[in-house]
Design an enzyme around this catalytic site. Structure first.
Site, short mmCIF file in Angstrom:
data_model
loop_
_atom_site.label_atom_id
_atom_site.label_comp_id
_atom_site.label_asym_id
_atom_site.label_seq_id
_atom_site.Cartn_x
_atom_site.Cartn_y
_atom_site.Cartn_z
NE ARG A 322 -3.69 -1.59 2.97
CZ ARG A 322 -4.91 -1.49 3.28
NH1 ARG A 322 -5.31 -0.41 3.23
NH2 ARG A 322 -5.83 -2.55 3.22
CB CYS A 323 0.85 4.45 -1.49
SG CYS A 323 -0.93 5.18 -1.28
CB THR A 324 -1.28 4.07 3.72
OG1 THR A 324 -2.08 2.93 3.30
CG2 THR A 324 -1.87 5.14 3.06
#
Ligand code: UN1
Length: 558
Positions: A322-324
């Protein structure tokens, strides 16, 4: 119609999404051990299913079962991208003139169709990119939530009436559509993220050319079919498939040709900067959601059990793609050893495998062979720069597998969970996004040092702190440079009605989701309406107000 929000199993085992994928899709003889269907896929240009102009194709493979080919898809050429742009331009006048509540109604229909087909879409997504059923369920739900939010936004899309400084004159503001939007998203969130972009885009009256991710063309096709099934007029959303620097690059090049009014991109910071340069020199607006190296801070007052759970999920959920996802795990020195010991207990017990075949896996395969190759390449910098590997042996194979692995490793591309200790600010792995199942452990001396470390990477997407000290939580919230912050929560977990996006290297300040994203897909049009029957000049013909000499005797009042 069923409204199934359940994320915990219970998905029906229907093998074909024929009802969604019908209208011309050819089923090719399946040649995989599970006998799953394989299709010949198409672009959708002006509502028509089309092949690439030169007939070339590429395959979409299940990364958890590489022998499972979902289908072949057009390798779109410049001619195809131009045709999609032509269709989007042709559809724009009628679509932007369609009342916004009607546009919202069609978006609402999309949400209801997603609910109806949720189980099938969840399985299709899991099959195409290897994420777990639970996570795919959450993601399709995020797309549904986005549709339901913007259905009613179509009944608002408010402008203002503004008082004029001149009599018998009215001022207004209106939101106007930008025109044709180029949409490019990554395959790690192949349904929620394109909906974050295209739903507000079309709600505002824009039309789109959507370049699907190269690793999720079939899911993208199914979603685009659903959009049309919901009543979307032909040409409003045009889907082109492609790989690498092909169709996506043609779409970006079209900005230089003056044929695109907006680009919305989710992907790497390097590509985002290139897109930003092209858009900047053409004065075309772009939304850029880019990488992250999301810090999570653990302070001594934290509930350590919750903190371990949050860090473990943020690091290894979605196989860290995830980009998070968690980047640097920053732990106060007083609890460092205890926290790391508890975290490692969990890491050792990690269940990994193909979620379509095995229940209760934390994560599945990498998104594709390419993501696996890139990850194996980048994690080398950890030990090269002096970090100590506590756990993780690269790619999982039959001879080299963690005890929690389920299935046959060589069927797909699966990775060990990795933990690197002793990471410091001077190492590349402190600053670079690893985009895979790897956590870098960083020791902090005190809160100020932890906050400094949390701000020290070039990114600023998500961030989090575990603490039960309210002042620390406040100081973290006000001192961190990030678009999103979790307090006693992991670094992931956006909701469809909160602004999503970052600062620093994580983007250009634009936001997705909620009311905030409307700024990205519309411009403000200020209108003045002169009713006086004469020319009145602003600033110059405004009545002057004369001040009256004050009679108050201040000295008698005090
Ligand atoms: C992304 O990785 O591009 O908050 C999006 C989250 C998800 C969205 C991630 N809801 O992690």
């Amino acid at each position: 119609m069923r409204f199934n929000r359940s994320l915990h199993g219970g998905y029906r085992t229907r093998r074909h999404m024929v009802h969604v994928l019908e209208a011309g899709l050819t089923f090719i003889e399946a040649n995989n051990p599970k006998n799953r269907p394989s299709v010949k896929g198409f672009n959708i240009i002006n509502g028509q299913l089309t092949e690439s102009s030169d007939g070339t194709t590429f395959e979409s493979k299940n990364p958890a079962l590489l022998s499972d080919v979902l289908g072949s898809f057009p390798l779109s050429t410049k001619t195809d991208v131009d045709a999609a742009l032509d269709a989007a331009h042709a559809a724009f006048p009628a679509w932007s003139a369609t009342p916004a509540p009607t546009r919202g109604q069609i978006i609402g229909n999309m949400g209801r169709l997603l609910m109806e087909h949720k189980d099938d879409l969840v399985r299709l997504q899991a099959r195409e990119i290897g994420k777990t059923l639970k996570e795919c369920g959450g993601e399709i739900q995020e797309a549904i939530d986005t549709c339901l939010f913007f259905q009613s936004e179509g009944r608002r899309l408010y402008g203002q009436t503004v008082n004029s400084e001149l009599p018998d004159k009215e001022l207004f503001t209106y939101r106007r559509a930008l025109g044709v939007c180029g949409i490019i998203n990554a395959c790690n969130f192949p349904s929620a993220v394109p909906f974050w972009k295209m739903i507000p885009a079309i709600m505002c009256g824009n039309t789109c050319v959507w370049k699907s991710p190269q690793d999720s063309p079939l899911l993208s096709f199914a979603l685009a079919r659903i959009m049309h099934q919901a009543g979307l007029p032909d040409g409003v959303i045009n889907l082109v498939h492609g790989k690498g620097s092909g169709a996506g690059q043609h779409l970006i090049n079209a900005v230089d040709e003056g044929r695109v009014n907006k680009i919305s991109f989710t992907g790497s910071t390097a590509v985002g900067k290139m897109i930003g340069e092209v858009c900047g020199r053409n004065l075309v607006s772009c939304s850029l959601e880019l990488g992250g190296k999301n810090p999570l801070v653990i302070m001594p007052s934290a509930n350590l059990e919750n903190a371990v759970e949050g860090a473990y999920w943020a690091g290894f959920g979605t196989a860290g793609q995830r980009c998070t996802s968690l980047g640097n795990l920053i732990i106060h020195k007083d609890i460092y050893d205890e926290f790391v010991a508890r975290l490692m207990d969990k890491v050792h017990s990690t269940q990994i495998g193909d979620s379509l075949e095995h229940d209760d896996v934390l994560y599945g395969s990498m998104l594709s062979q390419k993501y696996a190759d890139d990850f194996l390449q980048v994690i080398q910098i950890c030990e090269q720069d002096g970090a100590t590997k506590l756990y993780g042996e690269g790619r999982i194979t039959s001879e080299n597998k963690p005890s929690g692995f389920k299935g046959i490793p060589e069927d797909g591309v699966f990775m060990w969970p990795h933990v690197f200790d002793g990471v410091t600010e001077d190492m590349r792995c402190f600053h670079e996004e690893l985009f895979g199942p790897a956590i870098t452990l960083v020791k902090a001396n005190d809160f100020d040092h932890a906050l400094h470390l949390a701000n020290a990477s070039p990114y600023g997407l998500s961030s989090a702190i575990y603490t039960n000290d309210r002042l620390e939580a406040y100081r973290f919230k006000t001192g961190i440079k990030a678009g999103m912050t979790g307090i006693n929560n992991s670094t992931t977990g956006a909701e469809a009605h909160l602004p999503f996006g970052g600062v620093k290297g994580s983007g250009n300040g634009t936001r997705e989701s909620g009311i905030w994203v409307i700024e990205a897909y519309s411009y403000w049009h200020a209108v003045n309406d002169e009713l006086s029957g004469k020319l009145q000049l602003a600033q110059m013909d405004v009545d002057e107000i004369e001040m009256v000499e004050a009679e108050v005797r201040w000295d008698e009042l005090v």
